[in-house]
Write a protein that holds these residues in place. Structure first.
Motif, mmCIF file in Angstrom:
data_model
loop_
_atom_site.group_PDB
_atom_site.id
_atom_site.type_symbol
_atom_site.label_atom_id
_atom_site.label_comp_id
_atom_site.label_asym_id
_atom_site.label_seq_id
_atom_site.Cartn_x
_atom_site.Cartn_y
_atom_site.Cartn_z
ATOM 1 N N UNK A 142 -2.887 -45.128 -9.935
ATOM 2 C CA UNK A 142 -1.996 -43.996 -9.655
ATOM 3 C C UNK A 142 -1.500 -43.358 -10.951
ATOM 4 N N UNK A 143 -1.200 -44.187 -11.957
ATOM 5 C CA UNK A 143 -0.666 -43.662 -13.209
ATOM 6 C C UNK A 143 -1.728 -42.887 -13.995
ATOM 7 N N UNK A 144 -2.939 -43.438 -14.108
ATOM 8 C CA UNK A 144 -3.952 -42.755 -14.925
ATOM 9 C C UNK A 144 -4.407 -41.459 -14.266
ATOM 10 N N UNK A 175 -2.683 -37.828 2.915
ATOM 11 C CA UNK A 175 -2.079 -39.147 3.085
ATOM 12 C C UNK A 175 -0.641 -39.203 2.570
ATOM 13 N N UNK A 176 -0.079 -38.033 2.245
ATOM 14 C CA UNK A 176 1.319 -37.910 1.828
ATOM 15 C C UNK A 176 1.604 -38.550 0.467
ATOM 16 N N UNK A 177 0.561 -38.949 -0.286
ATOM 17 C CA UNK A 177 0.757 -39.475 -1.632
ATOM 18 C C UNK A 177 0.900 -38.291 -2.587
ATOM 19 N N UNK A 178 1.898 -38.307 -3.436
ATOM 20 C CA UNK A 178 2.138 -37.186 -4.342
ATOM 21 C C UNK A 178 2.791 -37.695 -5.616
ATOM 22 N N UNK A 201 -13.958 -40.067 -6.610
ATOM 23 C CA UNK A 201 -12.751 -39.904 -5.806
ATOM 24 C C UNK A 201 -12.042 -38.627 -6.226
ATOM 25 N N UNK A 202 -11.443 -37.955 -5.255
ATOM 26 C CA UNK A 202 -10.641 -36.759 -5.524
ATOM 27 C C UNK A 202 -9.269 -36.922 -4.872
ATOM 28 N N UNK A 203 -8.768 -38.151 -4.920
ATOM 29 C CA UNK A 203 -7.481 -38.465 -4.292
ATOM 30 C C UNK A 203 -6.602 -39.273 -5.244
ATOM 31 N N UNK A 204 -5.307 -39.170 -5.035
ATOM 32 C CA UNK A 204 -4.350 -40.001 -5.756
ATOM 33 C C UNK A 204 -4.361 -41.409 -5.161
ATOM 34 N N UNK A 205 -4.504 -42.451 -5.983
ATOM 35 C CA UNK A 205 -4.404 -43.812 -5.447
ATOM 36 C C UNK A 205 -2.983 -44.091 -4.940
ATOM 37 N N UNK A 206 -2.875 -45.088 -4.139
ATOM 38 C CA UNK A 206 -1.564 -45.463 -3.610
ATOM 39 C C UNK A 206 -0.692 -46.045 -4.724
ATOM 40 N N UNK A 207 0.534 -45.561 -4.893
ATOM 41 C CA UNK A 207 1.409 -46.111 -5.940
ATOM 42 C C UNK A 207 1.855 -47.535 -5.660
ATOM 43 N N UNK A 208 1.705 -48.003 -4.439
ATOM 44 C CA UNK A 208 2.134 -49.363 -4.096
ATOM 45 C C UNK A 208 0.993 -50.361 -4.237
ATOM 46 N N UNK A 209 -0.191 -50.011 -3.759
ATOM 47 C CA UNK A 209 -1.329 -50.937 -3.828
ATOM 48 C C UNK A 209 -2.133 -50.796 -5.110
#
Length: 1057
Positions: free
Chosen positions: A397-399, A451-454, A384-392
């Motif tokens: 997301x933290x790591x 996906x606007x996750x930052x 994966x080269x994306x930030x996970x969703x901070x909600x799901x």
């Protein structure tokens, strides 16, 4: 107080549990080779005297300045140097213990003034340290005693002898520890002893470097004193040869060799590189390239640091190294035993230590065929080269936010270390991509959706453009930077394998050549080269590296094992295995370790019963002469029982190994091109010979003699048709410009250089075969040309509707009337289908934009051109690929349905579905009526369905021509071809490719070492297989002629051998 003793157990902790670290605080990892029974006893350390104990207390803020300057204090108190001062110079080092000791503190402070760190040096601390050493140091007491004796015997002449060198002699039965074992014990934390060393901070780091330097010096001393043995091994091909001097008696005698057994040396790294190349030859490109970096904030490190409050990770490099080794071992278990990415074939890793950086491992992983990523979408399952969703997924997301973000860099941070000329050398930030794709060079472009996750760090906001590719499971488990790259199809193999040959961090590392050609062809100049000295020059050692080496941790690891096979000239090479064991006669020398085990005591090979192993023949340079050619033969010749068998090619006995290599077509020279011209001269006319000569210039590497101006002028014209110029070939004479101005327009001559009668006959054959749709378009185009209407036509139709057939018919009609037709296409493959076709860079219907996004591709489509509004669009709808009628003229409704379905797919009329994670529907369902029923052997099922009764009808030309199996990828085609090839019962004839690195494509001087022929022969590029197997009756496309005109290539129809 007396000497306490402490025994060193023989068991080393191997896991990450708390108990292992409790044991590790009291024991040292011994070097293999100590006595298997009994224990070695070492003295216990004394407590740290005052005031040093107080100064090394990390809980005292007042001592922070002392810790920052601790190396400066140590250098001017404990360094020896010369005992005799130079007149008029400041007293320094050991001189301060002898001269003017009444003003010793002031003299020592004066010595500090010559350094860049004099600010902050405290005279009170200096005085207290001097008094401490006078009371506790045996060396300080000896200096004071010598001073007093000198003052009492001032008239006596004396000389100071240097007896500081310690020589360690090795006994047969050891009752002592080696220098490395001793330091491995000393540098470890012991909870029941004072920790003076571990509190030293930067001075502890210097101690580690000095300790390892002493260990290596002992090894280098042995190496320098045993050169005769090392040179013999090189000369007799026991180990890999690296330079011409390794196999040249004169050059080897003037070389101080650093052997492959010297860990970290250039020959050691080259051997590991060759072993990795052997794995690559056996299993192809690796699948995953993993970089695992140590994390100084691991809880295991924090736990150990807590025993000395106030310490940070860089104060204790031995702790970080041990924890990283344990983590690395567990990661390898996850990869190879727990099969995180699936079953593995083999794995290779190297440890790299950067200046002031954290240790990290570069891992190459080969997966079993079933678990390999066959398509770009499969890569998303493991990388994966994306930030996970901070909600799901808040944990993920933290790591990712903590360990896998790159930047800011480039224009966002001009001072970033990764910047080169103001741009990030890693090409961050990356653009957004809706899905993972693989570019034309085989590099993956990972999915990075907008996906606007930052995440915001400081004043900078990171999003998916800054995420380093990773695997979520490994990231959560190891809490560290773990970069994972898919690399199975990458053309840049040397980029991944260069880490296996980098060697230690230094300004440069190279094995210097000491045999050079003189002015004459046979004259050689031999110079003295000291590889030990070269290894030491510009060497950089970091504390984390020396700890790793003192603990005897591997800096290179490879599984499976690679067996190095030596070889010798005649009367030295045994062939007894082939004589006494017939199954071995099907193997080459390098394949023997895969099936047999060498028993050194019995000096014979025996069948292998367990564990896998691959073999490689030790490398020899081309300058080794017959030994080099013998090695080439051993890599390809099977079942030799005597030396003479290696030299028999096609029932002809060759005089030398080199001649046998030429007979096997294993060597490349200009003779093949000379023979090609000589053969063509028997039937070709002047223009055809000049075409052939230009083809050789374009596609071959050779030199030629002076030729006449007129011939040069025509060669210049032929090169111009390929976008090249004769001036690019610097070793060729140039044409006379006066001749070039006297000829007519070259492009008109080229456009009219065709056979009118041949075009007329071709038109008569093609025209009656046009269907009504094609004939309507044909008439409109021909009418436009005859009546000079100047129309712009665009023919649209799915694949298989006869567009190329229509173009050929129109071209043959116009050329039969002596009209000029320029046939161009956007790709080389398409241009081959047109008579006299050329490649032109233009817009395409579905253009390929390297690394372009959807908007870029749409914008480059032909219907976005300004010319599109002037086009007259004609459409072809009838598929011509599948004949809808049987041989008796009846309509086959199943074929008709298939044609209609294919056209519906091309028109986008078949409903598509969305796959999970995709933004648009891209998947369609194939009707079951068009599918072959699945079975355990899909290739067999496809072949039997397409080629019924193949064995009985394999010589039926008409039967073969009317059938074909199309595959989307080359590996599928290769598997089907191999299956059908085995169905032919004739004897196999194998032709090997002659591969070498293009001299103009690399700046590497030792390219023969890095890219040996055996490795190059394993690379399977499109259209250029490493070997070619044929049987009698096999259909093969053979090149009849390769010339720039009338098209890039002309291929002969299939021949049957």
């Amino acid at each position: 107080m007396g000497l306490a003793t402490l025994s060193i157990p023989r068991k080393r902790p191997t896991n990450l549990k708390g108990k292992a670290f409790a044991d590790a605080r009291n024991v040292a990892p011994p070097e293999p080779g100590c006595k298997s029974t009994g224990k070695v006893l070492l003295p216990q350390f004394k407590d740290t005297p005052e005031p040093l104990k107080r100064l090394l207390d990390y809980t005292q803020p007042s001592t922070s300045i002392f810790k920052d300057l601790i190396r400066v204090y140590n250098e001017h108190i404990n360094r020896i140097g010369s005992l005799l001062p130079t007149t008029g110079t400041q007293l320094r080092y050991a001189q301060l213990w002898f001269f003017d000791t009444h003003n010793e503190i002031q003299n020592r402070l004066g010595a500090f003034m010559d350094t860049d760190s004099e600010e902050g040096v405290d005279g009170t601390i200096v005085g207290s340290l001097i008094r401490m050493l006078d009371a506790n140091s045996a060396i300080a007491k000896a200096f004071r005693m010598a001073r007093d004796w000198c003052h009492a015997n001032a008239t006596v002449n004396m000389a100071i002898m240097n007896r500081s060198r310690i020589i360690l002699k090795r006994k047969t039965a050891r009752d002592y520890v080696t220098m490395k074992e001793y330091y491995a014990y000393v540098i470890q934390y012991k909870k029941d002893q004072w920790t003076t060393l571990h509190r030293g901070g930067r001075l502890f780091q210097q101690y580690l470097v000095d300790a390892f330097t002493a260990i290596e010096e002992q090894r280098r001393s042995w190496t320098r004193n045993n050169q005769d043995t090392l040179r013999v091994d090189l000369y007799h091909n026991v180990v890999d040869a690296i330079t011409r001097g390794d196999t040249n008696a004169a050059g080897l005698g003037k070389r101080i060799v650093l052997p492959i057994s010297f860990t970290g040396g250039p020959r050691y790294m080259m051997q590991n590189y060759q072993d990795a190349m052997a794995l690559c030859r056996a299993y192809g490109n690796p699948d995953l390239f993993i970089t695992f970096t140590s994390n100084p904030k691991w809880p295991e490190i924090t736990e150990m640091l807590a025993y000395i409050p106030g310490q940070r990770a860089h104060d204790r490099p031995e702790v970080g190294a041990r924890v990283f080794k344990l983590k690395l071992t567990e990661l390898l278990d996850d990869l190879t035993k727990n099969h995180v990415f699936g079953a593995t074939r083999t794995v290779v890793y190297v440890i790299e230590f950067q200046k002031r950086g954290l240790p990290h491992a570069h891992i190459l992983l080969w997966l079993e065929e079933y678990y390999r990523c066959k398509a770009a979408t499969d890569i998303d399952d493991i990388i994966s080269a994306e930030l996970p969703s901070p909600t799901t997924d808040p944990i993920g997301y933290k790591v990712v936010s903590d360990y896998m973000l790159h930047g800011p860099c480039g224009k966002d941070n001009r001072a970033a270390t990764c910047n080169i000329e103001g741009k990030c050398s890693k090409h961050f930030p990356k653009p957004f991509y809706a899905e993972t794709v693989i570019d034309q060079d085989g590099y993956p472009i990972y999915r990075r959706r907008d996906d606007k996750v930052s995440v915001k760090k400081g004043n900078f906001t990171f999003d998916n453009k800054h995420v380093v590719p990773h695997n979520r499971y490994l990231l959560l488990k190891y809490q560290a930077h773990i970069n994972i790259e898919w690399c199975n199809r990458s053309k840049a193999i040397k980029y991944y394998f260069k880490y296996l040959n980098k060697g230690p961090d230094r300004a440069t590392i190279v094995i210097q050549e000491n045999v050079q050609q003189g002015q004459g062809m046979t004259e050689q100049k031999v110079t003295v080269v000291d590889e030990i000295k070269n290894y030491l020059n510009c060497r950089y050692l970091a504390p984390c590296e020396v700890v790793w080496r003192i603990f005897s941790f591997d800096i290179h690891h490879s599984y499976l094992s690679v067996m190095k096979l030596n070889f010798h000239l005649q009367n030295q090479q045994p062939f007894d295995l082939n004589e006494r064991h017939p199954p071995a006669r099907t193997l080459t020398y390098a394949q023997i370790p895969e099936h047999y085990v060498w028993h050194d005591q019995e000096k014979k090979w025996k069948p292998r019963k367990q564990r896998k192993c691959i073999g490689r023949i030790v490398y020899s340079t081309p300058s080794a002469g017959e030994r080099y050619f013998l090695r080439m033969l051993l890599n390809v010749v099977r079942a030799p029982q005597k030396f003479e068998h290696l030299m028999i090619v096609n029932d002809k006995i060759c005089a030398t190994f080199k001649e046998a290599c030429f007979a096997y077509d294993l060597l490349n020279d200009n003779k093949e091109w000379t023979r090609a011209i000589q053969e063509a001269s028997l039937w070709a006319l002047g223009p055809q010979l000049r075409d052939l000569f230009v083809t050789i210039l374009l596609f071959c590497d050779l030199t030629t003699e002076q030729i006449q101006n007129y011939c040069l002028m025509e060669i210049q014209d032929l090169l111009n048709t390929n976008g090249r110029a004769l001036s690019e070939f610097t070793d060729m004479p140039q044409p006379n410009p006066a001749l070039l101005t006297s000829v007519d327009n070259r492009r008109i001559r080229e456009a009219q250089a065709f056979d009118m009668n041949k075009s007329r006959i071709q038109h008569q054959e093609l025209y009656p075969q046009l269907n009504p749709e094609q004939r309507l378009i044909y008439e409109e185009v021909v009418d436009s040309v005859h009546n000079k209407k100047g129309q712009f036509h665009f023919v649209y139709g799915p694949g298989g509707t006869g567009k190329t057939f229509l173009y050929k018919t129109i071209i043959s009609r116009l050329r039969s009337e002596l009209k000029i037709v320029l046939a161009v296409a956007s790709s080389g493959i398409a241009s081959l289908l047109l008579p006299g076709g050329r490649t032109a860079h233009s817009r395409q219907i579905l253009p390929v934009i390297p690394k372009g996004k959807r908007a870029d591709i749409v914008q480059a489509c032909i219907n976005r051109s300004e010319l599109w509004k002037h086009c007259k669009v004609s459409t072809l709808k009838r598929s011509m690929r599948v004949n809808e009628y049987d041989s008796d003229g009846t309509l086959d409704t199943r074929k008709q349905m298939f044609n209609q379905w294919v056209l519906a797919v091309g028109d986008g009329k078949v409903p598509a579905r969305i796959k999970d994670g995709e933004d648009e529907p891209t998947w369609i369902e194939i009707p079951k009526t068009f599918l072959i029923p699945s079975s355990d052997s899909p290739i067999q099922q496809i072949v039997e369905e397409t080629y019924p009764n193949f064995i009985q009808r394999q010589k039926d030309d008409a039967y073969l021509r009317e059938r074909a199996i199309l595959t989307p990828r080359n590996d599928g085609a290769d598997a089907i071809n191999a299956y059908m090839f085995d169905k032919l019962a004739c004897q196999i004839i194998t032709y090997h490719s002659t591969d070498e690195i293009c001299k103009g494509s690399t700046e590497t001087l030792d390219q023969h070492n890095l890219y040996p022929t055996k490795f190059l022969n394993t690379l399977n590029f499109q259209g250029m297989p490493p070997l070619f197997n044929i049987k009698k009756g096999t259909p093969n496309h053979a090149i009849k002629k390769c010339k720039p005109k009338p098209g890039p290539m002309q291929w002969h129809p299939p021949h049957y051998y």
